[in-house]
Structure formats: C-alpha cells, structure tokens
Scaffold this motif. Structure first.
Motif, PDB file in Angstrom:
ATOM      1  N   VAL A   1      43.478  62.130  57.209  1.00 38.10           N
ATOM      2  CA  VAL A   1      43.989  60.737  56.745  1.00 38.10           C
ATOM      3  C   VAL A   1      43.260  60.167  55.478  1.00 38.10           C
ATOM      4  CG1 VAL A   1      44.791  58.280  57.213  1.00 38.10           C
ATOM      5  CG2 VAL A   1      45.113  60.145  58.770  1.00 38.10           C
ATOM      6  N   LEU A   2      41.835  60.171  55.866  1.00 32.65           N
ATOM      7  CA  LEU A   2      40.995  59.420  54.773  1.00 32.65           C
ATOM      8  C   LEU A   2      40.846  60.141  53.580  1.00 32.65           C
ATOM      9  CD1 LEU A   2      37.918  58.071  57.004  1.00 32.65           C
ATOM     10  CD2 LEU A   2      40.355  56.759  56.001  1.00 32.65           C
ATOM     11  N   PRO A   3      40.841  61.607  53.463  1.00 32.59           N
ATOM     12  CA  PRO A   3      40.693  62.409  52.163  1.00 32.59           C
ATOM     13  C   PRO A   3      42.062  62.328  51.559  1.00 32.59           C
ATOM     14  CG  PRO A   3      39.988  63.651  54.009  1.00 32.59           C
ATOM     15  CD  PRO A   3      40.502  62.424  54.592  1.00 32.59           C
ATOM     16  N   ALA A   4      43.326  61.670  52.113  1.00 29.52           N
ATOM     17  CA  ALA A   4      44.489  61.804  51.608  1.00 29.52           C
ATOM     18  C   ALA A   4      44.554  60.321  50.842  1.00 29.52           C
ATOM     19  CB  ALA A   4      45.583  61.817  52.467  1.00 29.52           C
ATOM     20  N   ARG A   5      43.970  59.393  51.508  1.00 32.92           N
ATOM     21  CA  ARG A   5      43.722  58.012  50.984  1.00 32.92           C
ATOM     22  C   ARG A   5      42.788  58.049  50.047  1.00 32.92           C
ATOM     23  NH1 ARG A   5      41.240  52.241  53.566  1.00 32.92           N
ATOM     24  NH2 ARG A   5      40.065  51.813  51.690  1.00 32.92           N
ATOM     25  N   ALA A   6      41.755  58.579  49.845  1.00 30.91           N
ATOM     26  CA  ALA A   6      40.924  58.766  48.538  1.00 30.91           C
ATOM     27  C   ALA A   6      41.585  59.590  47.353  1.00 30.91           C
ATOM     28  CB  ALA A   6      39.853  59.661  49.004  1.00 30.91           C
ATOM     29  N   GLY A   7      42.498  60.411  47.725  1.00 27.35           N
ATOM     30  CA  GLY A   7      43.238  60.879  46.633  1.00 27.35           C
ATOM     31  C   GLY A   7      43.965  59.961  46.152  1.00 27.35           C
ATOM     32  N   TRP A   8      44.850  59.402  46.829  1.00 27.22           N
ATOM     33  CA  TRP A   8      45.719  58.245  46.520  1.00 27.22           C
ATOM     34  C   TRP A   8      45.194  57.163  45.595  1.00 27.22           C
ATOM     35  CZ3 TRP A   8      50.269  56.133  44.948  1.00 27.22           C
ATOM     36  CH2 TRP A   8      50.311  54.867  45.071  1.00 27.22           C
ATOM     37  N   GLU A   9      44.088  56.583  46.223  1.00 24.59           N
ATOM     38  CA  GLU A   9      43.254  55.489  45.423  1.00 24.59           C
ATOM     39  C   GLU A   9      42.778  55.935  44.203  1.00 24.59           C
ATOM     40  OE1 GLU A   9      40.692  53.455  48.203  1.00 24.59           O
ATOM     41  OE2 GLU A   9      42.434  52.454  49.041  1.00 24.59           O
ATOM     42  N   THR A  10      42.045  57.097  43.896  1.00 24.56           N
ATOM     43  CA  THR A  10      41.770  57.559  42.812  1.00 24.56           C
ATOM     44  C   THR A  10      42.880  57.698  41.868  1.00 24.56           C
ATOM     45  OG1 THR A  10      39.964  59.061  43.877  1.00 24.56           O
ATOM     46  CG2 THR A  10      40.500  59.532  41.675  1.00 24.56           C
ATOM     47  N   ALA A  11      44.054  58.243  42.166  1.00 21.66           N
ATOM     48  CA  ALA A  11      45.089  58.454  41.371  1.00 21.66           C
ATOM     49  C   ALA A  11      45.848  56.976  40.950  1.00 21.66           C
ATOM     50  CB  ALA A  11      46.078  59.137  41.769  1.00 21.66           C
ATOM     51  N   TRP A  12      45.696  56.053  41.808  1.00 16.88           N
ATOM     52  CA  TRP A  12      46.260  54.764  41.743  1.00 16.88           C
ATOM     53  C   TRP A  12      45.265  54.051  40.650  1.00 16.88           C
ATOM     54  CZ3 TRP A  12      49.934  51.352  42.119  1.00 16.88           C
ATOM     55  CH2 TRP A  12      49.593  50.015  42.078  1.00 16.88           C
ATOM     56  N   ALA A  13      43.853  53.952  40.657  1.00 24.33           N
ATOM     57  CA  ALA A  13      42.949  53.511  40.002  1.00 24.33           C
ATOM     58  C   ALA A  13      43.079  54.162  38.333  1.00 24.33           C
ATOM     59  CB  ALA A  13      41.331  53.826  40.467  1.00 24.33           C
ATOM     60  N   ALA A  14      43.365  55.518  38.425  1.00 23.96           N
ATOM     61  CA  ALA A  14      43.494  55.838  37.051  1.00 23.96           C
ATOM     62  C   ALA A  14      44.639  55.413  36.359  1.00 23.96           C
ATOM     63  CB  ALA A  14      43.689  57.636  37.336  1.00 23.96           C
ATOM     64  N   CYS A  15      45.598  55.182  37.135  1.00 20.48           N
ATOM     65  CA  CYS A  15      47.010  54.793  36.465  1.00 20.48           C
ATOM     66  C   CYS A  15      46.832  53.386  35.972  1.00 20.48           C
ATOM     67  CB  CYS A  15      47.925  55.001  37.455  1.00 20.48           C
ATOM     68  SG  CYS A  15      49.081  56.503  37.359  1.00 20.48           S
TER      69      CYS A  15
END
Length: 225
Positions: free
Chosen positions: A41-55
C-alpha cells in the motif's frame, strides 16, 4: 464497496492521505497486515503522490507523459486502497467513529462482529505461466473446504505470499524475503526480461481480518518465462 473514492484526482488525493495516515498510526492496534501495508500500500501511495506532485508543480508545464504516469499510478494504487477500506469496515477493532473520521462507509452503525477464528487450514495453490514475463499463483482452500466450493476458509480475509527469486532452492522460509498480500486468487507476479529463466519460490498462508495468520504451505517453485 466499503469506500466510494472520488473520481476527481484532487479529492482522491486528499481522501487517500487521510485514510493511509490514520491507518499508519494504528497498524498494530487494528491488526492490519503490517507487511502488506508497508510493502504494497505505502509504495503505491508514494508512486501516486510523486506522479501527482509532478503534474501539479507547474500546470503550465504539464505534459501528456506526466498525465499518463499519474493515471497509471492511480490505476496501481486505487485497488489497494479499496482493499484496505474493505478490510477496515470488516475489522471489529476499528470503531464506527474511526471509520467516520476517514469518511469510509459500508458498515451498519453499531454492528457487532462475531469472533473471527484464527486460520487453521493450509492453502492449496499452483503456479501457472501467464502472458509475458508473468507467473500467477492460484490459491484456494484445502480439499475439505474446496468440496464445498469455498475459495477461502471461513473467516479468512486473504492470503499472504512470501517469495524470492533464488539461484538455489531455499532451505527455510527465512530465505523468502519478499512478501505480497491478496484477497482474491490469483496473485500475479510481473518480472523483467532479465529475470527470464530464473526460478521463483513461493509459500502461502491464510490471514483473517484480525491479522491472525495460519500455517505456511509447502514451498513451490516455477521458472519465470
């Protein structure tokens, strides 16, 4: 569905953070499968938050590639988040008030849950080649349960899998240092081209909604296609 997550990415971003932040504070108290939460769960969250921040760092510089990565990150994360929400709704250690603070719905207010038994059954499973460089682990209840068409024994929430890609056969479960968790069969592993021809070793055990675990199965292996 225990939680209707918003279709809007901005609201989803807030919702997921509220849920996972609160769960992180109560993993032990709520008997959440800690290894699954921390390694899935937490690595998937980190992937989402990184992609969200980049956008959203500078919307005027947003590219189609950034948008695509964000979409894929949510696609990988959202099923795990929904699985977590379902686990919380069925968990007697999580109160109605706890669920309300996370805006998670699906439980009848004040519902009492009977004591879920600790798993006693050892899962049966088989490993099959899937498309590309993938292997699928199909797990189900032992033959006595399977006769009643039960995929999982009574009270079981899902299956924990420990695994490793090793050059020699493991001598104990300690040699299998990676972990995964799934509530539905099959669980599919995806590998890189460089892994083709190597051997995957897997063992499986049941886990109930209280985080109590059953005995491990024997270790099985399969060659990565």
């Amino acid at each position: 569905m225990a939680k209707t997550l918003s279709r809007q990415d901005a609201r989803f971003h807030i919702e997921q953070r509220v849920i996972t932040d609160k769960v992180a504070l109560h993993v032990a108290e709520w008997n959440i499968p800690e290894l699954w939460f921390s390694t899935s769960v937490l690595p998937a969250r980190a992937g989402w938050e990184t992609a969200w921040a980049a956008c959203n760092a500078n919307p005027t510089e947003r590219t189609q590639s950034m948008t695509f990565v964000k979409k894929e990150a949510r696609k990988a994360y959202e099923p795990k988040l929904r699985q977590l929400c379902t686990l919380l709704v069925g968990n007697p250690n999580v109160t109605d008030a706890d669920l309300e603070t996370m805006s998670i719905y699906g439980r009848r207010r004040g519902k009492r849950y009977s004591r879920v038994p600790a798993p006693m059954d050892v899962p049966d499973f088989r490993i099959e080649q899937f498309h590309g460089h993938r292997l699928s682990v199909h797990f189900h209840a032992h033959s006595q349960e399977r006769a009643r068409r039960a995929v999982k024994p009574r009270g079981v929430h899902g299956a924990e899998l420990i695994y490793g890609v090793l050059e020699t056969a493991p001598v104990s479960y300690d040699n299998l240092t990676k972990s995964a968790f799934d509530t539905a069969s099959p669980h599919t592993f995806t590998f890189d081209l460089a892994d083709a021809g190597k051997t995957l070793y897997v063992a499986v055990r049941w886990e109930n909604s209280r985080g109590e675990k059953g005995p491990w199965s024997d270790i099985q292996s399969a060659v990565i296609p």
